[in-house]
Design a protein around this motif. Structure first.
Motif, mmCIF file in Angstrom:
data_model
loop_
_atom_site.group_PDB
_atom_site.id
_atom_site.type_symbol
_atom_site.label_atom_id
_atom_site.label_comp_id
_atom_site.label_asym_id
_atom_site.label_seq_id
_atom_site.Cartn_x
_atom_site.Cartn_y
_atom_site.Cartn_z
ATOM 1 N N UNK A 81 0.842 -1.206 0.000
ATOM 2 C CA UNK A 81 0.000 0.000 0.000
ATOM 3 C C UNK A 81 0.878 1.257 0.000
ATOM 4 N N UNK A 82 1.927 1.224 0.794
ATOM 5 C CA UNK A 82 2.834 2.371 0.866
ATOM 6 C C UNK A 82 3.503 2.631 -0.473
ATOM 7 N N UNK A 83 3.894 1.564 -1.135
ATOM 8 C CA UNK A 83 4.532 1.693 -2.437
ATOM 9 C C UNK A 83 3.557 2.311 -3.434
ATOM 10 N N UNK A 84 2.330 1.802 -3.418
ATOM 11 C CA UNK A 84 1.333 2.286 -4.376
ATOM 12 C C UNK A 84 1.020 3.758 -4.156
ATOM 13 N N UNK A 85 0.989 4.178 -2.885
ATOM 14 C CA UNK A 85 0.663 5.590 -2.655
ATOM 15 C C UNK A 85 1.828 6.481 -3.071
ATOM 16 N N UNK A 86 3.061 5.971 -2.897
ATOM 17 C CA UNK A 86 4.212 6.739 -3.366
ATOM 18 C C UNK A 86 4.190 6.865 -4.890
ATOM 19 N N UNK A 87 3.809 5.777 -5.540
ATOM 20 C CA UNK A 87 3.724 5.797 -7.005
ATOM 21 C C UNK A 87 2.684 6.814 -7.458
ATOM 22 N N UNK A 88 1.607 6.860 -6.701
ATOM 23 C CA UNK A 88 0.518 7.783 -7.030
ATOM 24 C C UNK A 88 0.983 9.230 -6.898
ATOM 25 N N UNK A 89 1.709 9.474 -5.811
ATOM 26 C CA UNK A 89 2.236 10.809 -5.565
ATOM 27 C C UNK A 89 3.179 11.227 -6.711
ATOM 28 N N UNK A 90 3.985 10.279 -7.121
ATOM 29 C CA UNK A 90 4.925 10.558 -8.192
ATOM 30 C C UNK A 90 4.194 10.807 -9.506
ATOM 31 N N UNK A 91 3.106 10.108 -9.675
ATOM 32 C CA UNK A 91 2.326 10.274 -10.895
ATOM 33 C C UNK A 91 1.850 11.733 -11.035
ATOM 34 N N UNK A 92 1.405 12.288 -9.895
ATOM 35 C CA UNK A 92 0.988 13.695 -9.879
ATOM 36 C C UNK A 92 2.144 14.598 -10.273
ATOM 37 N N UNK A 93 3.288 14.341 -9.632
ATOM 38 C CA UNK A 93 4.460 15.160 -9.904
ATOM 39 C C UNK A 93 4.837 15.089 -11.379
ATOM 40 N N UNK A 94 4.761 13.912 -11.940
ATOM 41 C CA UNK A 94 5.129 13.752 -13.351
ATOM 42 C C UNK A 94 4.129 14.466 -14.250
ATOM 43 N N UNK A 95 2.867 14.429 -13.852
ATOM 44 C CA UNK A 95 1.837 15.104 -14.643
ATOM 45 C C UNK A 95 2.131 16.606 -14.688
ATOM 46 N N UNK A 96 2.690 17.114 -13.570
ATOM 47 C CA UNK A 96 3.047 18.529 -13.504
ATOM 48 C C UNK A 96 4.450 18.803 -14.030
ATOM 49 N N UNK A 97 5.049 17.788 -14.591
ATOM 50 C CA UNK A 97 6.438 17.871 -15.062
ATOM 51 C C UNK A 97 7.385 18.346 -13.967
ATOM 52 N N UNK A 98 7.059 17.959 -12.758
ATOM 53 C CA UNK A 98 7.924 18.281 -11.618
ATOM 54 C C UNK A 98 8.930 17.128 -11.494
ATOM 55 N N UNK A 99 9.905 17.108 -12.383
ATOM 56 C CA UNK A 99 10.819 15.960 -12.476
ATOM 57 C C UNK A 99 11.652 15.785 -11.215
ATOM 58 N N UNK A 100 12.015 16.910 -10.561
ATOM 59 C CA UNK A 100 12.814 16.795 -9.341
ATOM 60 C C UNK A 100 12.065 15.989 -8.293
ATOM 61 N N UNK A 101 10.821 16.338 -8.110
ATOM 62 C CA UNK A 101 10.021 15.652 -7.100
ATOM 63 C C UNK A 101 9.799 14.188 -7.498
ATOM 64 N N UNK A 133 13.853 7.773 -6.075
ATOM 65 C CA UNK A 133 15.082 7.429 -5.358
ATOM 66 C C UNK A 133 14.820 6.944 -3.941
ATOM 67 N N UNK A 134 13.814 7.537 -3.323
ATOM 68 C CA UNK A 134 13.458 7.075 -1.970
ATOM 69 C C UNK A 134 13.020 5.614 -2.015
ATOM 70 N N UNK A 135 12.205 5.302 -3.007
ATOM 71 C CA UNK A 135 11.755 3.913 -3.155
ATOM 72 C C UNK A 135 12.947 2.989 -3.438
ATOM 73 N N UNK A 136 13.841 3.476 -4.267
ATOM 74 C CA UNK A 136 15.002 2.664 -4.610
ATOM 75 C C UNK A 136 15.857 2.388 -3.371
#
Length: 483
Positions: free
Chosen positions: A435-455, A461-464
């Motif tokens: 569940x934690x992994x999936x929510x992190x992926x979701x958060x990243x999805x938002x960031x990517x949608x906003x082209x917030x590549x740093x985030x 990297x945190x997941x890695x």
RNA sequence: GGCGACGUACCCAAGUGGUAAGGGAGAGGUCUGCAAAACCUUUAUUCAGCGGUUCGAAUCCGCUCGUCGCCUCCA
């Protein structure tokens, strides 16, 4: 099919005693302690041999005994302060549990020495009548020199054995080479009634008695660890052939050892790992894969690094398997062929022949695994060419069938990729849940949608760092455990 | 001492007479926002060493070196 026969020292064409049938007997364990990885190797190797015979259409009868009465069991009982039969039962259960986890199927017959006392006694009686055995003070010994051909399995000369001078000294024996068929029991030790007085069987006789009972006086395959060749199997031949007057076993098959720092893993050196210890750190399928990635007669060096490599290889299989199931779930209807499908189809058609060629050559599982990985590369190559439509689905199903079919013979690839990664989450001690992994992926999805590549990259990297690897797909992001 | 195995690339490992599978690691590339995965190219003219047999040997034979096993319970 060709099998290396210890008796002749050569690979020989396999011809069963009865067409279409295979009788095989494998020496099991003496149930007085936890099993180590060496026991697992023997069990897994013969499990695969049995499965492969079946795959080839043979009707297999597989017999593997438990030695449930023996000096070591009696000693262990004293140490633990419990009855000897309690020791035997406890470690028999442990063995079954360990083997079950490793995907080793139970044998068709799993005879116990203590349940074959009559057969054992009858056999010793025959040997005595024929002059191959003599009783002394309640013990019965086999008269080794009377058996013509003693040493033919282990290539030993009787006089060399004498020169070795490491044969135990026992005043009761007529000849130091003689070995016990029956041992008189001392006061307080487990005992069975016999014509020679209360006692228990010697180690070797049980296998002779039980194999002939369950497979006949002659049968196809007798297996075990290479360390059983002498004296155990040599003695079995002597007893059985002296009793029945016919050839005992057609093919003797022995597996090699597991080594640690190049030395044989053994109880006395103390350099062994129990199956239980290893399974705390590695998935059973990884252990199984590791043991099958070397030919069964070669030594295998055991180490964590080796197990990790096996884990990486297996991960490659599951990554591809994951790709295949993903396609079955999402493929588009639009038909698209690619030039790669021709090579792919050829690879599929030729697969079984190549797999069999490897296995037919003395059960070369290492080569068979090589064939599997060549196939996997071809599958990926085909998928990379971006085919779609119904023909893609058909090919994907075919690839899955092939891999799963071969997996059933080797006892591998039985899980879904999702299960594989869930298990790794535990064995790799990843400090996150799904569940934690999936929510992190979701958060990243938002960031990517906003082209917030740093985030997005920070989250990745945190997941890695936690041991989770992300794979961005056109339509979604998948995660897997980094191996 | 007797008997028997084994020695293949940086690591693991197939290959027992016809010209070095496979996995990992390394290097370059394709793909990608960047990655990852996957794929492509590349990494042993050479199989412990030296002789011999053969048209041809990692594969057969001999010797040398090295490692290990069995000869005692051992999978």
């Amino acid at each position: 099919m060709r099998i290396y026969n210890t008796l002749t020292g050569k690979k020989e064409p396999f011809e069963p005693l009865e067409p279409g049938k295979v009788g095989m007997y494998v020496c099991g364990v003496t149930v007085y302690d936890h099993c180590h990885i060496g026991h697992a190797r023997s069990a897994i190797v013969f499990d695969v041999i049995r499965k492969y015979f079946r795959y080839c259409g043979y009707d297999v009868t597989y017999v593997r005994n438990f030695t449930d009465i023996d000096d070591k069991i009696i000693n262990r009982a004293k140490q633990e302060g419990i009855p000897w039969n309690e020791v035997a039962r406890k470690y028999t259960d442990e063995f079954r549990k360990d083997m079950g986890l490793l995907g080793v199927e139970p044998a068709d017959v799993e005879p116990l020495a203590t349940e074959h006392m009559q057969e054992i006694i009858d056999m010793i009686k025959v040997l005595e009548e024929k002059g191959y055995a003599y009783a002394v003070n309640g013990d019965v010994y086999f008269l080794t020199r009377k058996f013509d051909g003693y040493g033919k399995l282990s290539k030993r000369d009787l006089d060399d054995l004498m020169a070795g001078a490491r044969v135990e000294v026992n005043e009761a024996k007529r000849d130091p080479l003689d070995f016990a068929l029956w041992k008189a029991s001392k006061e307080g030790e487990p005992a069975w009634e016999s014509p020679w007085g209360p006692g228990r069987p010697g180690w070797h006789i049980e296998c002779s008695a039980m194999s002939s009972k369950h497979l006949g006086q002659s049968f196809d395959i007798h297996g075990g660890g290479a360390d059983l060749t002498f004296p155990h199997h040599e003695n079995e031949i002597a007893q059985s052939e002296a009793t029945h007057g016919k050839r005992f076993v057609r093919y003797w098959v022995h597996n090699g050892f597991i080594t640690v720092d190049k030395e044989k893993m053994s109880k006395s050196l103390g350099n062994f790992f129990t199956i239980k210890e290893i399974l705390e750190r590695f998935d059973p399928e990884v252990v199984r894969f590791f043991l099958l990635s070397t030919h069964y007669r070669s030594p295998i060096e055991f180490s964590d690094e080796q197990l990790k490599e096996a884990e990486v290889s297996l991960d490659r299989y599951y990554t591809t398997s994951w790709r295949l199931s993903g396609i079955l779930a999402t493929a588009s209807k639009k038909e698209r062929s690619t030039p790669e499908e021709k090579v792919f189809d050829g690879m599929c058609s030729g697969f079984d022949d190549r797999f069999r060629a490897a296995m037919d050559d003395d059960f070369n599982t290492a080569q068979a695994i090589g064939v599997i990985f060549e196939f996997i590369r071809e599958v990926n190559r085909y998928l990379d060419s971006k085919p779609s439509g119904e023909s893609l689905l058909e090919r994907v199903r075919r690839a899955k069938d092939i891999l799963e079919g071969v997996g059933r013979v080797l006892g591998l690839f039985a899980r879904t990729p999702e299960d594989w990664y869930r298990v790794l989450l535990n064995s790799r001690k990843v400090p996150m849940d799904e569940a934690g992994i999936l929510s992190a992926i979701d958060e990243r999805k938002q960031a990517r949608a906003n082209k917030d590549w740093d985030r997005a990259d920070r989250i990745r990297n945190e997941l890695l760092d936690a041991g989770i690897l992300l794979e961005d797909r056109p339509d979604r992001t998948d995660w897997k455990v980094k191996v």
